[in-house]
Design a protein around this motif. Structure first.
Motif, PDB file in Angstrom:
ATOM      1  N   THR A  25       0.832  -1.206   0.000  1.00 41.88           N
ATOM      2  CA  THR A  25       0.000   0.000   0.000  1.00 41.88           C
ATOM      3  C   THR A  25       0.867   1.256   0.000  1.00 41.88           C
ATOM      4  O   THR A  25       0.573   2.220  -0.728  1.00 41.88           O
ATOM      5  N   ALA A  26       1.934   1.269   0.802  1.00 49.50           N
ATOM      6  CA  ALA A  26       2.836   2.418   0.784  1.00 49.50           C
ATOM      7  C   ALA A  26       3.470   2.577  -0.601  1.00 49.50           C
ATOM      8  O   ALA A  26       3.645   3.705  -1.083  1.00 49.50           O
ATOM      9  N   TYR A  27       3.787   1.469  -1.244  1.00 50.57           N
ATOM     10  CA  TYR A  27       4.346   1.481  -2.611  1.00 50.57           C
ATOM     11  C   TYR A  27       3.366   2.131  -3.583  1.00 50.57           C
ATOM     12  O   TYR A  27       3.749   2.981  -4.400  1.00 50.57           O
ATOM     13  N   GLU A  28       2.086   1.779  -3.466  1.00 53.50           N
ATOM     14  CA  GLU A  28       1.092   2.354  -4.365  1.00 53.50           C
ATOM     15  C   GLU A  28       0.777   3.807  -4.008  1.00 53.50           C
ATOM     16  O   GLU A  28       0.559   4.651  -4.893  1.00 53.50           O
ATOM     17  N   ALA A  29       0.742   4.116  -2.720  1.00 58.67           N
ATOM     18  CA  ALA A  29       0.481   5.494  -2.300  1.00 58.67           C
ATOM     19  C   ALA A  29       1.595   6.423  -2.776  1.00 58.67           C
ATOM     20  O   ALA A  29       1.333   7.523  -3.289  1.00 58.67           O
ATOM     21  N   ALA A  30       2.830   5.983  -2.617  1.00 53.35           N
ATOM     22  CA  ALA A  30       3.970   6.785  -3.070  1.00 53.35           C
ATOM     23  C   ALA A  30       3.921   6.970  -4.583  1.00 53.35           C
ATOM     24  O   ALA A  30       4.172   8.069  -5.093  1.00 53.35           O
ATOM     25  N   GLY A  31       3.587   5.912  -5.298  1.00 48.63           N
ATOM     26  CA  GLY A  31       3.525   5.987  -6.747  1.00 48.63           C
ATOM     27  C   GLY A  31       2.463   6.939  -7.259  1.00 48.63           C
ATOM     28  O   GLY A  31       2.565   7.453  -8.378  1.00 48.63           O
ATOM     29  N   ASN A  32       1.435   7.191  -6.419  1.00 47.56           N
ATOM     30  CA  ASN A  32       0.354   8.093  -6.811  1.00 47.56           C
ATOM     31  C   ASN A  32       0.474   9.475  -6.174  1.00 47.56           C
ATOM     32  O   ASN A  32      -0.441  10.296  -6.298  1.00 47.56           O
ATOM     33  N   GLY A  33       1.598   9.713  -5.500  1.00 45.69           N
ATOM     34  CA  GLY A  33       1.840  11.038  -4.934  1.00 45.69           C
ATOM     35  C   GLY A  33       0.934  11.415  -3.782  1.00 45.69           C
ATOM     36  O   GLY A  33       0.671  12.592  -3.551  1.00 45.69           O
ATOM     37  N   MET A  34       0.463  10.430  -3.025  1.00 48.65           N
ATOM     38  CA  MET A  34      -0.428  10.707  -1.900  1.00 48.65           C
ATOM     39  C   MET A  34       0.352  11.163  -0.669  1.00 48.65           C
ATOM     40  O   MET A  34       1.519  10.817  -0.490  1.00 48.65           O
ATOM     41  N   ALA A  35      -0.324  11.909   0.202  1.00 48.79           N
ATOM     42  CA  ALA A  35       0.192  12.171   1.537  1.00 48.79           C
ATOM     43  C   ALA A  35      -0.168  10.959   2.396  1.00 48.79           C
ATOM     44  O   ALA A  35      -1.340  10.715   2.658  1.00 48.79           O
ATOM     45  N   TYR A  36       0.829  10.194   2.803  1.00 51.32           N
ATOM     46  CA  TYR A  36       0.536   8.979   3.564  1.00 51.32           C
ATOM     47  C   TYR A  36       1.540   8.821   4.690  1.00 51.32           C
ATOM     48  O   TYR A  36       2.653   9.335   4.646  1.00 51.32           O
ATOM     49  N   THR A  37       1.110   8.090   5.715  1.00 50.36           N
ATOM     50  CA  THR A  37       1.960   7.793   6.863  1.00 50.36           C
ATOM     51  C   THR A  37       1.762   6.341   7.244  1.00 50.36           C
ATOM     52  O   THR A  37       0.630   5.860   7.344  1.00 50.36           O
ATOM     53  N   LEU A  38       2.859   5.643   7.469  1.00 53.97           N
ATOM     54  CA  LEU A  38       2.838   4.233   7.861  1.00 53.97           C
ATOM     55  C   LEU A  38       2.827   4.123   9.385  1.00 53.97           C
ATOM     56  O   LEU A  38       3.506   4.888  10.071  1.00 53.97           O
ATOM     57  N   LEU A  39       2.042   3.176   9.899  1.00 55.75           N
ATOM     58  CA  LEU A  39       2.027   2.932  11.340  1.00 55.75           C
ATOM     59  C   LEU A  39       1.997   1.441  11.615  1.00 55.75           C
ATOM     60  O   LEU A  39       1.538   0.657  10.785  1.00 55.75           O
ATOM     61  N   THR A  40       2.506   1.055  12.773  1.00 51.65           N
ATOM     62  CA  THR A  40       2.381  -0.331  13.186  1.00 51.65           C
ATOM     63  C   THR A  40       0.914  -0.610  13.492  1.00 51.65           C
ATOM     64  O   THR A  40       0.170   0.279  13.908  1.00 51.65           O
ATOM     65  N   ASP A  41       0.498  -1.845  13.314  1.00 51.34           N
ATOM     66  CA  ASP A  41      -0.907  -2.190  13.537  1.00 51.34           C
ATOM     67  C   ASP A  41      -1.367  -1.804  14.942  1.00 51.34           C
ATOM     68  O   ASP A  41      -2.490  -1.321  15.139  1.00 51.34           O
ATOM     69  N   ASN A  42      -0.498  -2.030  15.926  1.00 46.61           N
ATOM     70  CA  ASN A  42      -0.924  -1.771  17.306  1.00 46.61           C
ATOM     71  C   ASN A  42      -0.842  -0.301  17.691  1.00 46.61           C
ATOM     72  O   ASN A  42      -1.111   0.053  18.842  1.00 46.61           O
ATOM     73  N   ALA A  43      -0.509   0.584  16.743  1.00 42.54           N
ATOM     74  CA  ALA A  43      -0.552   2.024  16.999  1.00 42.54           C
ATOM     75  C   ALA A  43      -1.888   2.629  16.603  1.00 42.54           C
ATOM     76  O   ALA A  43      -2.142   3.811  16.868  1.00 42.54           O
ATOM     77  N   ALA A  44      -2.756   1.837  15.978  1.00 39.97           N
ATOM     78  CA  ALA A  44      -4.024   2.377  15.483  1.00 39.97           C
ATOM     79  C   ALA A  44      -4.881   2.937  16.616  1.00 39.97           C
ATOM     80  O   ALA A  44      -5.530   3.977  16.460  1.00 39.97           O
ATOM     81  N   GLY A  45      -4.887   2.265  17.765  1.00 39.18           N
ATOM     82  CA  GLY A  45      -5.705   2.732  18.882  1.00 39.18           C
ATOM     83  C   GLY A  45      -5.336   4.138  19.316  1.00 39.18           C
ATOM     84  O   GLY A  45      -6.216   4.978  19.565  1.00 39.18           O
ATOM     85  N   SER A  46      -4.046   4.432  19.402  1.00 38.72           N
ATOM     86  CA  SER A  46      -3.631   5.769  19.814  1.00 38.72           C
ATOM     87  C   SER A  46      -4.000   6.806  18.766  1.00 38.72           C
ATOM     88  O   SER A  46      -4.285   7.959  19.092  1.00 38.72           O
ATOM     89  N   LEU A  47      -4.012   6.381  17.496  1.00 41.08           N
ATOM     90  CA  LEU A  47      -4.396   7.290  16.410  1.00 41.08           C
ATOM     91  C   LEU A  47      -5.876   7.661  16.517  1.00 41.08           C
ATOM     92  O   LEU A  47      -6.252   8.827  16.372  1.00 41.08           O
ATOM     93  N   PHE A  48      -6.723   6.676  16.807  1.00 37.96           N
ATOM     94  CA  PHE A  48      -8.145   6.949  17.040  1.00 37.96           C
ATOM     95  C   PHE A  48      -8.327   7.857  18.251  1.00 37.96           C
ATOM     96  O   PHE A  48      -9.108   8.823  18.211  1.00 37.96           O
ATOM     97  N   ALA A  49      -7.633   7.534  19.322  1.00 40.68           N
ATOM     98  CA  ALA A  49      -7.783   8.304  20.559  1.00 40.68           C
ATOM     99  C   ALA A  49      -7.389   9.763  20.370  1.00 40.68           C
ATOM    100  O   ALA A  49      -7.945  10.653  21.011  1.00 40.68           O
TER     101      ALA A  49
END
Length: 379
Positions: A217-241
């Motif tokens: 997904t990061a490969y495709e996001a970069a290829g399309n010039g998106m603003a993207y950020t990678l996170l570990t799966d277990n960091a999702a909760g803090s992102l929601f919070a």
């Protein structure tokens, strides 16, 4: 006839290599796959000359993603027919290659039905093989069209759910052009938002244990010039919070008749987090992923994969030493629990987006109506 996939040696090619393509060669037709195991380090194609080779490519995730597996399965039947192999045997092997992804069976059966119908109509082997190939090509084209319509429906839904601002979208696994005949499922919606100037940030779950988010997904996001950020799966909760997620968009490998959704493991915890934090949880998948013959989530067979995928890490171009071919990260002999998918119940799904429209709220009755409408359009 070689009973395996042969690496083509065409690496370091420019971006945009199709995920799957049929190629006519002097020695006979072949199915050529972009080897997703090697991304993003290098773009290398794998050439499959028969169904067993394709089955191995599917099981080892050289080719993956529910819609693309349906396309590959159909081409696999056509390949067996064109090369004179046992078509029924090839179809059975392909259909069982990834049990959770219903699209494989849909694609295989469609090409097999065309093959048998040609014989029943008095055709010879060549005509039957051509019929199977035509069915596979048609499915490939239809999936590309479905991808475009899902993108449109999905963006309209986001505009309805989140009016007046750009979107910060969290996604899991990989759902772009690498899994589709077009630009993908959930990723296609994100791409549509990006092109419309309404994507603020794509949050990309790394998606352990095989890192399809980090690698693909990061490969495709970069290829399309998106603003993207990678996170570990277990960091999702803090992102929601922190209030940093406006919507979750994922794909699906099978949707049961009651609206239960099987997707890459880790999807269900995101649905729970989304519900708690009042964030829309949206599933984007073609109608070929909806399986009316599977009544509910408990009836979905969840593929269990090798524990080596958890106890070892495999990285392209890095020397390996583990029993499973990867770098050991756990003591020798450690047992691992490694389901490829989990199942999200319909009450946690805000909406299911398909090429035929959106189901929300997600109920068995609403899904049945959509399936009936889809069959009428197809007929």
């Amino acid at each position: 006839m070689v009973d395996q996939c042969a690496q083509s040696g065409e690496d370091n090619r420019s971006p945009g290599i199709p995920a799957v393509r049929w190629d006519e060669r002097p020695e006979g037709p072949v199915l050529v796959l972009l080897d997703q195991r090697r991304l993003p380090a290098e773009e290398v194609e794998v050439v499959c000359v028969d169904a067993p080779a394709l089955v191995d490519a599917i099981r080892t995730l050289a080719v993956r993603g529910a819609p693309l597996l349906g396309i590959a399965g159909a081409y696999g039947v056509a390949l067996a027919a064109a090369r004179g192999f046992d078509v029924d045997e090839a179809a059975a092997a392909l259909e069982g290659a990834r049990p959770t992804a219903v699209n494989v069976a849909v694609g295989v059966r469609r090409a097999l039905t065309a093959y048998r119908a040609a014989f029943a109509a008095g055709g010879e082997q060549r005509q039957a093989a051509e019929a199977a190939f035509a069915a596979a090509r048609a499915l490939h084209r239809e999936d590309a069209g479905a991808s475009a319509r899902m993108a449109q429906h999905g963006l309209a839904l986001l505009d309805e759910l989140l009016p007046g601002s750009g979107y910060r979208v969290l996604t899991h696994c990989n759902t772009g052009a690498l899994v589709s005949g077009g630009e993908g499922t959930a990723f296609a919606v994100v791409l549509e938002a990006h092109r419309a100037g309404r994507l603020r940030r794509l949050w990309v779950d790394e998606t352990r244990p095989l890192l399809q988010g980090a690698r693909l997904t990061a490969y495709e996001a970069a290829g399309n010039g998106m603003a993207y950020t990678l996170l570990t799966d277990n960091a999702a909760g803090s992102l929601f919070a922190a209030g940093e997620v406006d919507a979750v968009l994922i794909g699906a490998d099978r949707i049961a008749a009651d609206g239960s959704v099987a997707n890459k493991v880790g999807s269900y915890p995101l649905a729970v987090l989304a519900r708690y934090h009042h964030v829309p949880f949206v599933v984007v998948a073609p109608m070929t992923t909806v399986d009316p013959d599977t009544p509910d989530g408990a009836s979905i067979e969840v593929e269990q994969r090798s524990g080596h995928e958890v106890t070892e890490i495999t990285t392209p171009r890095v020397p390996v030493a583990g029993a499973g071919g990867g770098i050991p990260v756990a003591p020798l002999g450690t047992q691992a629990y490694n389901p490829a998918f989990d199942v999200t119940p319909p009450e946690l799904v805000t909406a299911i987006v398909t090429e035929e429209g959106v189901v929300s709220p997600v109920t068995a009755e609403a899904l049945a109506v959509l399936c009936d409408r889809s069959r009428q359009v197809t007929i």
